[in-house]
Design an enzyme around this catalytic site. Structure first.
Site, PDB file in Angstrom:
ATOM      1  N   ASP A  91     -32.368  28.419 -23.985  1.00 17.91           N
ATOM      2  CA  ASP A  91     -33.079  29.601 -23.528  1.00 17.91           C
ATOM      3  C   ASP A  91     -32.784  30.812 -24.401  1.00 17.91           C
ATOM      4  O   ASP A  91     -31.681  31.363 -24.351  1.00 17.91           O
ATOM      5  CB  ASP A  91     -32.665  29.875 -22.074  1.00 17.91           C
ATOM      6  CG  ASP A  91     -33.279  31.135 -21.511  1.00 17.91           C
ATOM      7  OD1 ASP A  91     -34.335  31.562 -22.001  1.00 17.91           O
ATOM      8  OD2 ASP A  91     -32.685  31.695 -20.562  1.00 17.91           O
ATOM      9  N   ASP A 276     -39.413  34.022 -25.878  1.00 16.61           N
ATOM     10  CA  ASP A 276     -38.507  33.454 -24.882  1.00 16.61           C
ATOM     11  C   ASP A 276     -38.823  31.987 -24.613  1.00 16.61           C
ATOM     12  O   ASP A 276     -39.806  31.651 -23.949  1.00 16.61           O
ATOM     13  CB  ASP A 276     -38.612  34.269 -23.584  1.00 16.61           C
ATOM     14  CG  ASP A 276     -37.615  33.825 -22.525  1.00 16.61           C
ATOM     15  OD1 ASP A 276     -36.834  32.896 -22.787  1.00 16.61           O
ATOM     16  OD2 ASP A 276     -37.636  34.417 -21.433  1.00 16.61           O
TER      17      ASP A 276
END
Length: 386
Positions: A91, A276
Site C-alpha cells: 500500500d 495509491d
C-alpha cells in the site's frame, strides 16, 4: 488537523470493500473462495544462482501480485526466523507494516478464504520485544495491537533485519472489508512522515541496509490477471518508451500536482492527488464526482458509490489526468467494474479537508507502469507492454 492516511485508507476500505467484495459473484472465481494460494504461485520462481550472487551488491527482485476481480491486489512477504508467510496489500498510501497475531480478534474466520495467517512470535528466533502500543481509531472502530521487531523477507530473499512492525490484536476497525478480503495484513510503502510509532518503513530499511540496487519500486498491475511489484529498480520488459517523472509536492504521501482532471464536459482545473496502490477506485471531492457521474448518467447508491447502465459502456468518455502537461487517459470502459449484471462506476466521492483532493487508485494504476522513486521523491509513469 490533517487526518492520517491510515484513517483515510481504512475508512475507504470499509466502504469500498462492502460494495465491491459483496457484489462479486463467487461463481466467477469458484476455486478462489476457500483456497489460500500456494507460496510458489505468489512468489514466483526461486532465484537463480546469478540472482543469489547479487545479494552483496543490492538487487532488484519482484513479487507476484495476485488480482481478485480487479478489486483487490495482494502478494506475499515473510516475517521471522524461520519465516512465517503472510499475504499483504502493498500500500503506497500508508507506511506501517502490520500482520495479525495469534488470538487476534475480528481477524477473519477459517471458513472465509481459509482464514488469516497469524504471527506467532514464540516460533521466531529473531523476534525482539518492543511492546509500544499500536492503536488507530477509525470511524467504524479501531485497529490495535503492539509493535514488535523481527526480520522481514521481501520477494525471493531481500531480508530486512530488525524491522519494527505491528502485531495486530484486534482488526475490527476494518470491518467486513478485512474479514472478506484476501489479505492478512498491510505493508505500507509511503514515507516515514506517515509512519506510526516512528517506525522506519520496510523499504527505507531495505535501502539503508544496502539490500536493493536502487531506491525505487514499481508496479505492473494486472487487469483480471497476475501482476508484478519490483523492489530495487524497474522491470524494463514491462514498459515501452521513456518514463515520465513527476516530482512530489512533499515526500510524505506520493502526492503530485495535477494540471487538470477532465471527462467529457467536466474540467477540474489545477489540483492535486496521491498515487495509491491500496485504493481500488479513483476518488475525488464529492461534488466533483457528482458532476462527473451526472454527466455520464451514473446513479448514486446508499454507500456513496455509483452504478451505471451497462449498455452505456461504449459511450463513456475517457477520464484524463493532465500531469506536467501530458494527458494520462483512462478509457471510459475501464471506469466500470462489472459483476453479476451490475456495472459499478469506478469513481467515488471522498472529502479530505486538508489532504489530497484526488486518489489515483488501482483503476488508474492498471493502465500505466508506475514507478515510485523513494530516493529522488518522484513518481514515474510509462506505457505498459503487458
Amino acid at each position: 488537523m490533517k487526518r492520517s492516511n491510515h484513517e483515510m485508507v481504512a475508512q475507504h476500505l470499509e466502504r469500498e470493500n462492502k460494495a465491491l467484495l459483496l457484489a462479486l459473484d463467487a461463481k466467477n472465481n469458484p476455486a478462489d473462495i476457500t483456497l489460500v494460494a500456494s507460496s510458489a504461485s505468489l512468489r514466483g520462481a526461486q532465484p537463480s544462482f546469478e540472482e543469489q550472487l547479487a545479494v552483496a551488491q543490492g538487487k532488484s527482485e519482484s513479487v507476484t501480485i495476485k488480482d481478485y476481480s480487479n478489486a483487490q491486489y495482494y502478494g506475499v512477504l515473510e516475517v521471522g526466523s524461520p519465516p512465517q508467510e503472510f499475504t499483504v496489500i502493498f500500500d503506497t498510501g500508508s507506511s506501517n507494516l502490520w500482520v495479525p497475531q495469534i488470538n487476534c480478534k475480528n481477524c477473519g474466520y477459517w471458513f472465509m478464504n481459509g482464514g488469516k495467517h497469524k504471527f506467532d512470535h514464540s516460533k521466531s528466533t529473531t523476534y525482539v520485544v518492543d511492546g509500544t502500543d499500536f492503536h488507530i481509531q477509525y470511524g467504524s472502530g479501531d485497529v490495535k495491537g503492539s509493535f514488535s521487531v523481527d526480520d522481514v523477507t521481501l520477494a525471493q530473499d531481500i531480508v530486512i533485519k530488525g524491522q519494527k512492525f505491528a502485531e495486530v490484536s484486534d482488526a475490527g476497525g476494518l470491518g467486513m472489508g478485512y474479514t472478506l478480503g484476501k489479505f492478512d495484513g498491510i505493508m505500507g510503502l509511503g514515507f516515514e512522515g506517515l509512519s506510526l510509532g516512528n517506525a522506519e518503513t520496510v523499504f527505507k530499511n531495505a535501502m539503508d541496509q544496502g539490500l536493493v540496487k536502487e531506491g525505487k519500486f514499481a508496479f505492473a498491475l494486472g487487469d483480471n490477471k497476475e501482476g508484478e511489484l519490483t523492489f530495487g529498480g524497474v522491470d524494463k520488459s514491462k514498459f515501452k518508451g521513456e518514463i515520465t517523472w513527476v516530482k512530489l509536492e512533499e515526500p510524505k504521501y506520493w502526492q503530485i500536482t495535477l494540471d487538470n482532471v477532465s471527462a467529457g464536459s467536466y474540467s477540474s482545473g489545477k489540483t492535486n492527488g496521491i498515487v495509491d496502490s491500496g485504493t481500488s477506485l479513483i476518488t475525488g471531492p464529492s461534488l466533483e464526482i457528482q458532476k462527473i457521474a451526472a454527466s455520464v448518467g451514473a446513479q448514486a447508491n446508499l454507500l456513496g458509490q455509483y452504478t451505471i447502465d451497462c449498455s452505456k459502456l461504449s459511450s463513456l468518455p475517457n477520464l484524463d489526468f493532465t500531469i506536467n502537461g501530458k494527458a494520462w487517459s483512462v478509457p471510459g470502459k475501464d471506469l466500470v467494474i462489472q459483476s453479476g449484471g451490475t456495472c459499478l462506476f469506478a469513481m467515488m466521492g471522498m472529502d479530505i479537508p486538508t489532504g489530497p483532493k484526488w486518489i489515483l487508485g488501482d483503476v488508474f494504476m492498471r493502465k500505466f507502469y508506475t514507478v515510485f522513486d523513494y530516493e529522488n521523491a518522484q513518481v514515474g509513469f510509462a506505457e505498459p507492454t503487458y
